[in-house]
Design a protein around this motif. Structure first.
Motif, PDB file in Angstrom:
ATOM      1  N   ILE A   1      10.304  -5.970   2.839  1.00 47.72           N
ATOM      2  CA  ILE A   1      11.312  -5.293   2.014  1.00 47.72           C
ATOM      3  C   ILE A   1      10.776  -3.961   1.521  1.00 47.72           C
ATOM      4  N   LEU A   2       9.525  -3.939   1.090  1.00 49.36           N
ATOM      5  CA  LEU A   2       8.945  -2.700   0.571  1.00 49.36           C
ATOM      6  C   LEU A   2       8.820  -1.654   1.666  1.00 49.36           C
ATOM      7  N   GLU A   3       8.496  -2.081   2.878  1.00 47.42           N
ATOM      8  CA  GLU A   3       8.431  -1.132   3.985  1.00 47.42           C
ATOM      9  C   GLU A   3       9.827  -0.601   4.324  1.00 47.42           C
ATOM     10  N   ALA A   4      10.832  -1.477   4.253  1.00 51.08           N
ATOM     11  CA  ALA A   4      12.213  -1.038   4.487  1.00 51.08           C
ATOM     12  C   ALA A   4      12.651  -0.072   3.395  1.00 51.08           C
ATOM     13  N   ALA A   5      12.278  -0.373   2.152  1.00 53.19           N
ATOM     14  CA  ALA A   5      12.630   0.514   1.040  1.00 53.19           C
ATOM     15  C   ALA A   5      11.967   1.875   1.203  1.00 53.19           C
ATOM     16  N   ALA A   6      10.720   1.885   1.677  1.00 50.45           N
ATOM     17  CA  ALA A   6      10.029   3.158   1.901  1.00 50.45           C
ATOM     18  C   ALA A   6      10.751   3.979   2.963  1.00 50.45           C
TER      19      ALA A   6
ATOM     20  N   ALA B   1       3.333   0.856  -5.787  1.00 49.10           N
ATOM     21  CA  ALA B   1       2.162  -0.009  -5.856  1.00 49.10           C
ATOM     22  C   ALA B   1       1.717  -0.436  -4.459  1.00 49.10           C
ATOM     23  N   HIS B   2       2.680  -0.755  -3.613  1.00 49.77           N
ATOM     24  CA  HIS B   2       2.376  -1.150  -2.235  1.00 49.77           C
ATOM     25  C   HIS B   2       1.725  -0.004  -1.476  1.00 49.77           C
ATOM     26  N   SER B   3       2.190   1.206  -1.692  1.00 51.80           N
ATOM     27  CA  SER B   3       1.622   2.368  -1.028  1.00 51.80           C
ATOM     28  C   SER B   3       0.159   2.556  -1.434  1.00 51.80           C
ATOM     29  N   ALA B   4      -0.131   2.366  -2.727  1.00 49.16           N
ATOM     30  CA  ALA B   4      -1.511   2.494  -3.197  1.00 49.16           C
ATOM     31  C   ALA B   4      -2.400   1.401  -2.607  1.00 49.16           C
ATOM     32  N   ARG B   5      -1.856   0.193  -2.511  1.00 50.05           N
ATOM     33  CA  ARG B   5      -2.643  -0.932  -1.976  1.00 50.05           C
ATOM     34  C   ARG B   5      -2.962  -0.764  -0.500  1.00 50.05           C
ATOM     35  N   THR B   6      -2.071  -0.132   0.247  1.00 49.59           N
ATOM     36  CA  THR B   6      -2.201  -0.102   1.705  1.00 49.59           C
ATOM     37  C   THR B   6      -2.669   1.247   2.260  1.00 49.59           C
ATOM     38  N   VAL B   7      -3.045   2.179   1.403  1.00 54.42           N
ATOM     39  CA  VAL B   7      -3.434   3.494   1.901  1.00 54.42           C
ATOM     40  C   VAL B   7      -4.669   3.420   2.801  1.00 54.42           C
TER      41      VAL B   7
ATOM     42  N   HIS C   1       0.238   4.491 -10.295  1.00 58.91           N
ATOM     43  CA  HIS C   1       0.129   4.122  -8.879  1.00 58.91           C
ATOM     44  C   HIS C   1      -0.248   5.329  -8.018  1.00 58.91           C
ATOM     45  N   ALA C   2       0.296   6.491  -8.344  1.00 61.31           N
ATOM     46  CA  ALA C   2      -0.019   7.698  -7.579  1.00 61.31           C
ATOM     47  C   ALA C   2      -1.494   8.059  -7.719  1.00 61.31           C
TER      48      ALA C   2
ATOM     49  N   ARG D   1      -6.985   8.100  -5.478  1.00 61.43           N
ATOM     50  CA  ARG D   1      -8.377   7.670  -5.611  1.00 61.43           C
ATOM     51  C   ARG D   1      -8.818   6.886  -4.375  1.00 61.43           C
ATOM     52  N   ARG D   2      -7.983   5.964  -3.930  1.00 58.68           N
ATOM     53  CA  ARG D   2      -8.350   5.161  -2.758  1.00 58.68           C
ATOM     54  C   ARG D   2      -8.405   6.005  -1.499  1.00 58.68           C
TER      55      ARG D   2
END
Length: 199
Positions: free
Chosen positions: A12-17, A60-66, A120-121, A126-127
């Motif tokens: 869902i988060l990938e679809a939302a992105a 949050a998902h974007s930060a986790r998966t960068v 989150h940004a 940072r990551r």
């Protein structure tokens, strides 16, 4: 008994992105995200509470998966500098036109004005810097970059180059973003690259 979830939160988060990429943060709606995910908008409300809740989850998902593009690039490119180029091109691959970048910059407005998004940004940045620094350190160890290279300073310069290239390319409209990114990154790294690091 509750019905099992047939669509994961990650999907869902990938679809939302993708929906954000099409409509921008301002034009984004739960209905657009639901359509992209093949779900009812009510399902998204149940899981995320509101449009803001879903947008925060996407951030949050974007930060986790960068780190994912960097991990894949390491697997596909044994040479650290080649992996760095590939990872940054992958991160930028969702932007094909200046209009698409403009829609992404709408999200940046949220990042700069809303503390929830800013957190989150900042974590994403940072990551990303950590991943860049790790590849640069590997490049020094592999002899692609000069011994004694200040990896911390250079990783910041590379991150600035990446973000700056997005803006300058969108304004100039010259060539492709991938080509601009390759050229600008090569220019940033050039003073540090040894003969062993040259293609």
């Amino acid at each position: 008994m509750a019905r099992p979830r047939t669509t994961s939160d990650e999907a869902i988060l990938e679809a939302a992105a993708r929906a954000i990429g099409r409509h921008g943060a301002q034009g984004f709606t739960l209905a657009a995200a639901a359509c992209e995910a093949g779900l009812a908008a009510a399902t998204l409300v149940q899981r995320f509470g509101s449009k803001r809740g879903l947008l925060l989850a996407v951030a949050a998902h974007s930060a986790r998966t960068v780190a994912v593009p960097f991990e894949r690039a390491r697997d596909e490119h044994p040479a650290p500098l080649a992996a760095l180029h590939a990872a940054l091109e992958t991160l930028a691959s969702g932007v094909a036109t200046p209009h698409e970048l403009a829609r992404s910059l709408g999200f940046l407005q949220l990042d700069l004005t809303d503390p929830g998004f800013r957190e989150h940004a900042a974590e994403h940045a940072r990551r990303m810097r950590q991943e860049i620094a790790a590849l640069l350190a590997d490049a020094v160890a592999a002899g692609e970059l000069a011994a004694g290279t200040d990896v911390a300073a250079l990783s910041r310069a590379v991150q600035v180059t990446y973000n700056g290239t997005l803006i300058v390319w969108a304004l100039s409209g010259d060539g492709t973003l991938a080509a601009a990114l390759r050229d600008d990154l090569a220019a940033t790294l050039r003073p540090y690259v040894t003969d062993g690091g040259k293609a």
